[in-house]
Design a protein around this motif. Structure first.
Motif, PDB file in Angstrom:
ATOM      1  N   SER A   1      51.028  54.224 -22.804  1.00  0.00           N
ATOM      2  CA  SER A   1      49.813  53.559 -23.279  1.00  0.00           C
ATOM      3  C   SER A   1      50.068  52.115 -23.667  1.00  0.00           C
ATOM      4  O   SER A   1      49.130  51.307 -23.757  1.00  0.00           O
ATOM      5  CB  SER A   1      49.236  54.326 -24.472  1.00  0.00           C
ATOM      6  OG  SER A   1      50.145  54.309 -25.562  1.00  0.00           O
ATOM      7  N   ALA A   2      51.335  51.777 -23.872  1.00  0.00           N
ATOM      8  CA  ALA A   2      51.665  50.395 -24.229  1.00  0.00           C
ATOM      9  C   ALA A   2      51.770  49.497 -23.009  1.00  0.00           C
ATOM     10  O   ALA A   2      51.614  48.270 -23.114  1.00  0.00           O
ATOM     11  CB  ALA A   2      52.975  50.371 -25.014  1.00  0.00           C
TER      12      ALA A   2
ATOM     13  N   TYR B   1      44.734  58.218 -15.735  1.00  0.00           N
ATOM     14  CA  TYR B   1      44.691  56.791 -16.057  1.00  0.00           C
ATOM     15  C   TYR B   1      43.881  55.977 -15.042  1.00  0.00           C
ATOM     16  O   TYR B   1      43.675  54.780 -15.213  1.00  0.00           O
ATOM     17  CB  TYR B   1      46.118  56.220 -16.124  1.00  0.00           C
ATOM     18  CG  TYR B   1      46.922  56.696 -17.310  1.00  0.00           C
ATOM     19  CD1 TYR B   1      46.317  57.278 -18.413  1.00  0.00           C
ATOM     20  CD2 TYR B   1      48.312  56.557 -17.314  1.00  0.00           C
ATOM     21  CE1 TYR B   1      47.068  57.707 -19.492  1.00  0.00           C
ATOM     22  CE2 TYR B   1      49.070  56.977 -18.394  1.00  0.00           C
ATOM     23  CZ  TYR B   1      48.439  57.562 -19.484  1.00  0.00           C
ATOM     24  OH  TYR B   1      49.182  57.976 -20.550  1.00  0.00           O
ATOM     25  N   HIS B   2      43.465  56.636 -13.943  1.00  0.00           N
ATOM     26  CA  HIS B   2      42.721  55.942 -12.859  1.00  0.00           C
ATOM     27  C   HIS B   2      43.566  54.862 -12.192  1.00  0.00           C
ATOM     28  O   HIS B   2      43.089  53.757 -11.930  1.00  0.00           O
ATOM     29  CB  HIS B   2      41.421  55.330 -13.396  1.00  0.00           C
ATOM     30  CG  HIS B   2      40.395  56.340 -13.784  1.00  0.00           C
ATOM     31  ND1 HIS B   2      39.114  55.992 -14.148  1.00  0.00           N
ATOM     32  CD2 HIS B   2      40.450  57.692 -13.880  1.00  0.00           C
ATOM     33  CE1 HIS B   2      38.434  57.095 -14.451  1.00  0.00           C
ATOM     34  NE2 HIS B   2      39.237  58.118 -14.281  1.00  0.00           N
TER      35      HIS B   2
ATOM     36  N   ALA C   1      42.836  54.198 -19.698  1.00  0.00           N
ATOM     37  CA  ALA C   1      44.181  54.697 -19.967  1.00  0.00           C
ATOM     38  C   ALA C   1      44.363  55.032 -21.440  1.00  0.00           C
ATOM     39  O   ALA C   1      44.997  56.031 -21.801  1.00  0.00           O
ATOM     40  CB  ALA C   1      45.220  53.680 -19.521  1.00  0.00           C
ATOM     41  N   ILE C   2      43.799  54.194 -22.313  1.00  0.00           N
ATOM     42  CA  ILE C   2      43.923  54.430 -23.751  1.00  0.00           C
ATOM     43  C   ILE C   2      43.223  55.733 -24.134  1.00  0.00           C
ATOM     44  O   ILE C   2      43.753  56.571 -24.866  1.00  0.00           O
ATOM     45  CB  ILE C   2      43.352  53.245 -24.548  1.00  0.00           C
ATOM     46  CG1 ILE C   2      44.250  52.005 -24.358  1.00  0.00           C
ATOM     47  CG2 ILE C   2      43.241  53.590 -26.033  1.00  0.00           C
ATOM     48  CD1 ILE C   2      43.688  50.741 -24.932  1.00  0.00           C
ATOM     49  N   ASN C   3      41.981  55.913 -23.638  1.00  0.00           N
ATOM     50  CA  ASN C   3      41.240  57.147 -23.922  1.00  0.00           C
ATOM     51  C   ASN C   3      41.967  58.373 -23.366  1.00  0.00           C
ATOM     52  O   ASN C   3      42.020  59.431 -23.997  1.00  0.00           O
ATOM     53  CB  ASN C   3      39.832  57.059 -23.338  1.00  0.00           C
ATOM     54  CG  ASN C   3      38.962  56.064 -24.074  1.00  0.00           C
ATOM     55  OD1 ASN C   3      39.192  55.777 -25.244  1.00  0.00           O
ATOM     56  ND2 ASN C   3      37.962  55.529 -23.393  1.00  0.00           N
ATOM     57  N   ALA C   4      42.517  58.193 -22.146  1.00  0.00           N
ATOM     58  CA  ALA C   4      43.264  59.294 -21.539  1.00  0.00           C
ATOM     59  C   ALA C   4      44.504  59.624 -22.361  1.00  0.00           C
ATOM     60  O   ALA C   4      44.848  60.806 -22.550  1.00  0.00           O
ATOM     61  CB  ALA C   4      43.654  58.944 -20.115  1.00  0.00           C
ATOM     62  N   SER C   5      45.187  58.608 -22.860  1.00  0.00           N
ATOM     63  CA  SER C   5      46.399  58.830 -23.660  1.00  0.00           C
ATOM     64  C   SER C   5      46.085  59.624 -24.918  1.00  0.00           C
ATOM     65  O   SER C   5      46.854  60.499 -25.335  1.00  0.00           O
ATOM     66  CB  SER C   5      47.040  57.498 -24.029  1.00  0.00           C
ATOM     67  OG  SER C   5      47.544  56.846 -22.886  1.00  0.00           O
TER      68      SER C   5
END
Length: 292
Positions: free
Chosen positions: A109-110, A45-46, A117-121
């Protein structure tokens, strides 16, 4: 100011995601669940691990125990012993980490909704799905193997049962053919000699004995001499011995195997009776001593 910026650059560089990271390799099994540890999620998520945990604690109502939990010390030690860890990894994991199930990752992700984070999720959820399919396929294959193995064992057991000689046989009224078939089978088990003890001998038993090449001693009290004499004209495998000291019927094979019959051989299958193999060698030896 320079020092702060320098520190920030170092931290971010440590968290930058590598393109060749295999997310599946970050999924472990704890308490029977497929999970990822907070530190690995933070890298993807960095963000820093402490930041991720802080966000979770601020939204703790979104993370029940089946979404997120902290390893016990024992689970932590067992987990470390089962994976390869560098010294830097060990230094970064001095206390039992938090772990997240697939549902917990989806909930993350929420609350961490950056683009990274979204791409990682998405990658993580896909990895969980792939792992689940792999495990399901593996279990299915093992299940097929177990079923196949069990079927083979059942087949072998049934085969052994078919080959295994039964010690007790019971026949009911009218099972004449089955009774005579068993008698022939018993006679065939003899290697060289058969002793038959039956007080009532007639043509029926002689008909059976004509089908065996074994030497037979017939011990009886009542018989038809003309039947025996006609038999002797054609066959020479039967010796007749007159003895009225027996009541029950017996078969002795090679002086080693003893059977008891509940009916006279001339009446096989006419009424309910049984043929039993006697395993007690003492009875066999006593009977043989009586015949000397």
């Amino acid at each position: 100011m320079y020092l702060l910026k320098r520190k920030e650059v170092i931290v971010i560089n440590d968290l930058v995601e590598k393109e060749d990271i295999e997310v599946e390799n970050m999924i472990y099994e704890i308490r029977g669940k497929q999970v990822m540890i907070a530190r690995d999620l933070a890298k993807l998520y960095h963000v820093e691990t402490r930041v991720l945990i802080q966000k979770v604690k601020r939204n703790i109502e979104r993370f029940p125990k089946d979404f997120c939990f902290q390893m016990t010390e024992l689970e932590f030690e067992n987990w470390k012993s089962q994976i390869v860890m560098s010294n830097s990894d060990k230094m970064g994991l001095r206390r039992a980490p938090y772990v997240f199930t697939e549902q917990g990752v989806a909930m993350l992700s929420a609350i961490i909704n950056t683009k990274v984070a979204i791409n990682a999720s998405i990658r993580i959820i896909n990895a969980f799905v792939a792992m689940r399919k792999y495990i399901s396929s593996d279990l299915m294959e093992h299940s097929k193997m177990l079923i196949s193995h069990e079927n083979r064992l059942t087949l072998l057991e049934n085969t052994f049962d078919n080959f295994k000689e039964k010690n007790n046989h019971i026949f009911f009224e009218g099972q004449i053919y089955d009774a005579y078939s068993l008698m022939l089978k018993i006679f065939d088990n003899a290697e060289t000699s058969i002793i038959i003890i039956d007080n009532y001998i007639d043509k029926n038993i002689l008909d059976i004995l004509s089908k065996t090449n074994k030497q037979v001693t017939l011990i009886t009290n009542k018989y038809k001499i003309q039947d025996y004499e006609k038999y002797r004209e054609q066959y020479n495998n039967v010796t007749l011995v007159i003895d009225n000291s027996f009541h029950d019927r017996f078969i002795i094979l090679d002086k080693k195997v003893l059977y008891h019959s509940g009916a006279s051989f001339k009446d096989l299958g006419k009424n309910c009776f049984s043929i039993t193999k006697i395993e007690d060698k003492g009875i066999l030896h006593n009977l043989l001593d009586k015949l000397k």
